[in-house]
Write a protein that holds these residues in place. Structure first.
Motif, short mmCIF file in Angstrom:
data_model
loop_
_atom_site.label_atom_id
_atom_site.label_comp_id
_atom_site.label_asym_id
_atom_site.label_seq_id
_atom_site.Cartn_x
_atom_site.Cartn_y
_atom_site.Cartn_z
N ASP A 152 0.81 -1.22 0.00
CA ASP A 152 0.00 0.00 0.00
C ASP A 152 0.85 1.27 0.00
O ASP A 152 0.35 2.35 -0.33
CB ASP A 152 -0.95 0.00 1.20
N LYS A 161 -7.91 -0.01 -4.94
CA LYS A 161 -8.36 -1.33 -5.36
C LYS A 161 -7.85 -2.39 -4.38
O LYS A 161 -6.84 -2.20 -3.72
CB LYS A 161 -7.87 -1.63 -6.77
N LYS A 162 -8.58 -3.48 -4.29
CA LYS A 162 -8.22 -4.54 -3.36
C LYS A 162 -6.93 -5.24 -3.79
O LYS A 162 -6.52 -5.20 -4.95
CB LYS A 162 -9.36 -5.57 -3.27
N THR A 184 -10.56 -5.50 4.69
CA THR A 184 -10.80 -4.28 3.92
C THR A 184 -9.80 -4.10 2.79
O THR A 184 -10.02 -3.27 1.91
CB THR A 184 -10.77 -3.04 4.83
N ARG A 185 -8.71 -4.86 2.80
CA ARG A 185 -7.69 -4.70 1.76
C ARG A 185 -7.57 -5.90 0.83
O ARG A 185 -7.34 -5.73 -0.37
CB ARG A 185 -6.32 -4.44 2.42
N GLY A 187 -8.85 -8.69 -1.43
CA GLY A 187 -10.09 -9.00 -2.13
C GLY A 187 -10.12 -10.35 -2.79
O GLY A 187 -11.18 -10.80 -3.25
N ALA A 214 -13.27 -11.60 0.87
CA ALA A 214 -12.56 -11.88 -0.38
C ALA A 214 -13.21 -13.03 -1.13
O ALA A 214 -13.97 -13.82 -0.56
CB ALA A 214 -11.10 -12.23 -0.07
N GLN A 284 -12.48 -9.60 -8.57
CA GLN A 284 -12.48 -9.17 -7.17
C GLN A 284 -11.62 -7.95 -6.87
O GLN A 284 -11.88 -7.24 -5.88
CB GLN A 284 -12.00 -10.33 -6.29
N LEU A 285 -10.59 -7.71 -7.64
CA LEU A 285 -9.68 -6.62 -7.30
C LEU A 285 -10.16 -5.31 -7.93
O LEU A 285 -9.54 -4.75 -8.84
CB LEU A 285 -8.25 -6.96 -7.75
#
Length: 286
Positions: A152, A161-162, A184-185, A187, A214, A284-285
């Motif tokens: 991050d 974005k995840k 929360t991070r 995905g 996820a 997912q991302l």
């Protein structure tokens, strides 16, 4: 689905030998495509600060300016080496910023194993003990948190974005930890011939998937399924109870089939698993 507590069975048919590398060279179509894509990728050796020290890692991202979803690749028990660097390059070429940490940084820098390695050889297996001993459940959770946080902070990572996680053999458990501890991070979580996902303990990782947000892909080797046939059913039940997006599938290949420097590498099934993973990431991302 063996855990690292039994390294001899973690991939008893895989070895870093001429036979393994010969298998790789036969997959020329895949290799040539990967080489072409790698030309578009920037590769950097980096250091990640963790709660227990400094982790050496390889970082990959597409060339040029931009931001991309982050991905963590967790290696198998033989650690960060060319086969996993190639995975990182390939994933980065698909449009992701990818870090591949050395999980054994507490013991030594990568590569942690050099030369031929035979899982059937007691002397070779003994080399793994000092590597896996420091990897307590708490250490794995702390490391996973450090890798997610590091991604991050990178300018090439789109933090809106995840993050995706993918792990092989012992790395499969790390993907679950990432999704569960960082809902929360993270995905997407892809486990390939992952070990220790289903145990009879009350804190088994599969019983904690309700904490994640996820999508999951759990690709199981046919010989792992033969040893623990109930694992896939328990995983599916846990995901269903959590209302999670998940695909749990037994592949027609042996434990270790996704890693190209192993004797059981299966190009066709490895490509099928890769396609399923990248489809999950695209979904997912976001």
């Amino acid at each position: 689905m063996d855990d690292t507590t039994n390294p001899a069975s973690a991939n008893r048919d895989s070895r870093l030998t001429r036979r393994g590398f010969a298998t790789v060279t036969m997959a020329t179509g895949v290799a040539l495509a990967g080489a072409a894509l790698a030309a578009e990728v920037i590769e950097t050796d980096v250091t990640i600060t963790t709660a227990d020290g400094s982790c050496d890692a390889a970082y990959f991202h597409p060339a040029g300016k931009g931001k991309w979803p982050g991905v963590v690749i967790f290696t198998d028990i033989l650690g960060l080496r060319p086969a996993f660097r190639d995975m990182g390059k390939r994933m980065a070429a698909a449009g992701y910023a990818v870090v591949v940490p050395n999980p054994f940084y507490r013991t030594r820098k990568a590569p942690v194993i050099t030369g031929p390695f035979e899982f059937s050889n007691p002397t070779d297996r003994a080399k793994l003990t000092e590597l896996v001993t420091p990897l307590t459940p708490g250490a794995k959770a702390l490391d996973t948190a450090a890798y997610v946080a590091w991604l991050d902070q990178q300018p090439q990572v789109d933090a809106k974005k995840k993050i995706g996680t993918q792990g092989y053999c012992m790395g499969g458990l790390y993907t679950f930890l990432g999704a569960i501890n960082h809902p929360t991070r993270v995905g997407a979580a892809g486990s390939f011939h992952g070990g220790g996902l289903v145990t009879d303990k009350p804190d088994s990782i599969h019983l904690q998937v309700g904490k994640a947000k996820a999508g999951f892909l759990v690709a199981i080797a046919e010989d792992d399924d033969a040893k623990q046939p109930e694992a896939k059913d328990k995983l599916r039940a846990a995901f269903a109870a959590a209302g999670a997006t998940a695909n749990v599938e037994v592949y027609g290949a042996k434990h270790g089939w996704c890693v190209k420097d192993g004797a059981v590498y299966s190009p066709a099934e490895a490509e099928r698993a890769w396609a399923a993973l990248t489809a999950l990431y695209r979904q997912q991302l976001i």
